[in-house]
Enzyme design. Sequence first.
Site: not given
Lengths: 200, 154
Positions: A166-167, A193
């Site tokens: 959800c991030h 990421e």
Amino acid sequence: MTAVVTPPADPALLARLHERLEARATGADAPDVHYRTVDSPVGRLLVAATEAGVARIAFEREGEDAVLQTLADRIGPRILRTPGRLDDAARWFDGYFAGRRDPFALPLDTRLAKGFRLEVLGHLRDVGYGQRVSYAALAATTSSPRAVRAVGTACATNPLPLAIPCHRVTRSDGSVGAYLGGPEMKVRLLALESTGVLPE
Amino acid sequence: MREPFEHVVAEHGEVVWRVCRGLLPQHDAEDAWSETFLAALGAWDRFEGDRVRGWLVTIAHRKALDVLRASARTVTPEEGVPDAPAPPGGRDLDLWAALARLPDGQRAAVVHHHIAGLPYDEVALVTGTSSAAARKAASDGVRRLRTLLVLEEA
């Protein structure tokens, strides 16, 4: 009447007894939920699983007792701490925070999410490592393409943050939006990421 | 709403250990402790009432009898007091060894009332006696225990 004073049990003995209980509580004797904590760069995580897979990942700020009580109410009160059975989950977090994209497939149990929220989580699992998607774009993939606010709620109540990413859902204006672990953590995870390194 | 079972282990694990150790030699007590909490874990979603400790002690009492039957031996005066040198905390061993020398009924009453802290009416439920009989057995047991411990210290 004088009480009979016995020596306090050695903590190492109690730990060993607990390990024996963990080893025995499998198969037909398995608890409803087993859990452990994992120390991570974003704080202590609580990881709770059923026999089907990891059902809940909670950040430290959610409070261990509150999370366990919710699991007792919603899944079952037969809850046991079993660090050994969740070594795989701990390795998954180690890999993720070391910058490895998709360390390996972690079996998940999404029973804590229902209805539309469960549908949203299913679409979220398709949002790949390092990608970002807006709440509106995510809504557009669902059966209720205009339910942007409900998508936001589904993200905010995601029982499996990090594992269900959800991030990676951010606001259309480019700001990161809210996050279970706090907006600062969301910024750090997105940076991890994109660069492979988790900023302090 | 029922609390997570892990909290029950954390809160009552030590007293259940003392009950098991009071009734059994060290190794058998470890078996009885795991059997007790394994059985309690299995039944926790059906447990009713608020006397968790009494419930656990009842299970521990039964498991102690099972373990004794399974290992086909009885607690004898020799158990736990071999001629080997006393380990660190040797005085602790003396109490367990002295308990092992009590008759079964007295040992159970002393363990459940004085060590587990159950009131006599709950001790009676665990051991299947009357409250008055439990009180007498505990009282006789403590008197006997004092004599044994004084003798050992001499």
